[in-house]
Design a protein around this motif. Structure first.
Motif, PDB file in Angstrom:
ATOM      1  N   ARG A 255      -4.455   9.002   9.160  1.00 16.03           N
ATOM      2  CA  ARG A 255      -4.617   7.975   8.116  1.00 16.03           C
ATOM      3  C   ARG A 255      -3.297   7.251   7.851  1.00 16.03           C
ATOM      4  N   MET A 256      -2.210   8.028   7.760  1.00 16.73           N
ATOM      5  CA  MET A 256      -0.890   7.434   7.516  1.00 16.73           C
ATOM      6  C   MET A 256      -0.521   6.507   8.675  1.00 16.73           C
TER       7      MET A 256
ATOM      8  N   GLU B 214       0.855  -1.180   0.000  1.00 18.55           N
ATOM      9  CA  GLU B 214       0.000   0.000   0.000  1.00 18.55           C
ATOM     10  C   GLU B 214       0.894   1.234   0.000  1.00 18.55           C
ATOM     11  N   LEU B 215       0.779   2.037  -1.056  1.00 16.63           N
ATOM     12  CA  LEU B 215       1.607   3.229  -1.177  1.00 16.63           C
ATOM     13  C   LEU B 215       1.088   4.312  -0.238  1.00 16.63           C
ATOM     14  N   VAL B 216       1.982   4.870   0.545  1.00 12.36           N
ATOM     15  CA  VAL B 216       1.648   5.907   1.508  1.00 12.36           C
ATOM     16  C   VAL B 216       1.916   7.258   0.859  1.00 12.36           C
ATOM     17  N   ASP B 217       0.896   8.076   0.745  1.00 10.84           N
ATOM     18  CA  ASP B 217       1.038   9.396   0.141  1.00 10.84           C
ATOM     19  C   ASP B 217       1.501  10.385   1.208  1.00 10.84           C
TER      20      ASP B 217
ATOM     21  N   LYS C 172      11.702  12.550   6.111  1.00 10.50           N
ATOM     22  CA  LYS C 172      12.008  12.744   7.538  1.00 10.50           C
ATOM     23  C   LYS C 172      10.780  13.249   8.277  1.00 10.50           C
ATOM     24  N   ASN C 173      10.034  14.154   7.659  1.00  8.81           N
ATOM     25  CA  ASN C 173       8.826  14.692   8.266  1.00  8.81           C
ATOM     26  C   ASN C 173       7.810  13.581   8.542  1.00  8.81           C
ATOM     27  N   ALA C 174       7.605  12.697   7.575  1.00 10.67           N
ATOM     28  CA  ALA C 174       6.666  11.580   7.768  1.00 10.67           C
ATOM     29  C   ALA C 174       7.128  10.692   8.920  1.00 10.67           C
ATOM     30  N   LEU C 175       8.425  10.412   8.985  1.00  6.99           N
ATOM     31  CA  LEU C 175       8.963   9.587  10.068  1.00  6.99           C
ATOM     32  C   LEU C 175       8.791  10.268  11.422  1.00  6.99           C
ATOM     33  N   ASP C 176       8.976  11.591  11.465  1.00  9.99           N
ATOM     34  CA  ASP C 176       8.781  12.323  12.717  1.00  9.99           C
ATOM     35  C   ASP C 176       7.346  12.164  13.215  1.00  9.99           C
ATOM     36  N   TRP C 177       6.374  12.300  12.330  1.00 11.25           N
ATOM     37  CA  TRP C 177       4.975  12.119  12.726  1.00 11.25           C
ATOM     38  C   TRP C 177       4.710  10.678  13.176  1.00 11.25           C
TER      39      TRP C 177
ATOM     40  N   ASP D  15       3.122  20.784  18.952  1.00 12.21           N
ATOM     41  CA  ASP D  15       1.884  21.300  19.542  1.00 12.21           C
ATOM     42  C   ASP D  15       0.687  20.432  19.173  1.00 12.21           C
ATOM     43  N   PHE D  16       0.775  19.739  18.031  1.00 18.11           N
ATOM     44  CA  PHE D  16      -0.345  18.928  17.554  1.00 18.11           C
ATOM     45  C   PHE D  16      -0.085  17.427  17.672  1.00 18.11           C
ATOM     46  N   GLU D  17       0.939  17.073  18.407  1.00 17.65           N
ATOM     47  CA  GLU D  17       1.323  15.668  18.544  1.00 17.65           C
ATOM     48  C   GLU D  17       0.182  14.805  19.083  1.00 17.65           C
ATOM     49  N   CYS D  18      -0.554  15.302  20.051  1.00 14.88           N
ATOM     50  CA  CYS D  18      -1.635  14.520  20.667  1.00 14.88           C
ATOM     51  C   CYS D  18      -2.943  14.614  19.900  1.00 14.88           C
ATOM     52  N   ALA D  19      -3.036  15.527  18.968  1.00 13.32           N
ATOM     53  CA  ALA D  19      -4.229  15.668  18.124  1.00 13.32           C
ATOM     54  C   ALA D  19      -3.765  15.972  16.700  1.00 13.32           C
ATOM     55  N   PRO D  20      -3.143  14.971  16.056  1.00 12.02           N
ATOM     56  CA  PRO D  20      -2.564  15.217  14.735  1.00 12.02           C
ATOM     57  C   PRO D  20      -3.633  15.428  13.661  1.00 12.02           C
ATOM     58  N   PRO D  21      -3.241  16.048  12.548  1.00 17.37           N
ATOM     59  CA  PRO D  21      -4.159  16.244  11.423  1.00 17.37           C
ATOM     60  C   PRO D  21      -4.651  14.906  10.867  1.00 17.37           C
ATOM     61  N   GLU D  22      -5.775  14.940  10.182  1.00 13.49           N
ATOM     62  CA  GLU D  22      -6.402  13.734   9.613  1.00 13.49           C
ATOM     63  C   GLU D  22      -5.445  12.972   8.692  1.00 13.49           C
TER      64      GLU D  22
END
Length: 189
Positions: free
Chosen positions: A64-65, A40-43, A91-96, A53-60
């Motif tokens: 999904r990722m 499954e390709l991750v976009d 790197k950003n995706a890995l951080d999230w 600041d948004f770690e506990c309530a991340p964006p949609e």
């Protein structure tokens, strides 16, 4: 008789470019695995920059990722090499995905890193740097054989098929090793 379920893998391309050699390489891995696993390709194009600041309530898009990776048996990351490193978007995706601390969906995931670049060394430096981070994130790395395709502009045809025989064999071998590692870990669990 018990039926074996097809394995699910998360595939990340570190390149956002249309016509990306790394997305093509990931597609070739997907076709090699087609009978044994779903990739499954991750976009990651729409993932906002990590903000604690948004770690506990991340964006949609991050939720999904994260859900996709939690549900997968392993990970394939295909990275280009930009300025002697891997792309910031990866790197950003890995951080999230590594958050919240202690609850990472990446921990313990069997993982391979592959890559292609138009330079002579392919993505060798980028892969080495990326493996350092993946090790820190407690991912289970399968590192051999390396799939590091240099002069990528000469190794794919107009349909995106990997035409370089040696690179194709290395990719097939690495995919076999990834599935074997997943199987061994599942047998221990």
């Amino acid at each position: 008789m018990r039926h074996k379920c097809k394995l699910r893998l998360a595939g990340f391309s570190g390149s956002l470019r249309s016509g990306s050699y790394n997305t093509m390489l990931l597609s070739n891995a997907r076709s090699i695995l087609a009978d044994r696993a779903t990739v499954e390709l991750v976009d990651i194009a729409g993932i906002p920059m990590f903000n604690q600041d948004f770690e506990c309530a991340p964006p949609e898009s991050v939720l999904r990722m994260n859900e996709l990776v939690w549900g997968c048996d392993g990970v394939i990351i295909s990275t280009p090499q930009y300025n002697a490193s891997f792309p910031g978007v990866l790197k950003n995706a890995l951080d999230w995905l590594s958050r919240p601390r202690g609850q990472s969906c990446l921990s313990g995931k069997p993982t391979v890193v592959i890559g292609a670049s138009i330079g002579p060394t392919g993505s060798a430096v980028a892969q080495a740097q990326l493996r350092t981070i993946l090790t820190y994130l407690d991912m289970v790395l399968i590192t051999h054989p390396m799939v590091c395709i240099g002069h990528a502009n000469e190794k794919f045809d107009e349909t995106g098929a990997l035409t370089d025989k040696e690179s194709r064999q290395r990719l097939e071998s690495l995919m076999d090793r990834l599935l074997s590692a997943i199987s061994r870990l599942n047998d221990k669990g």
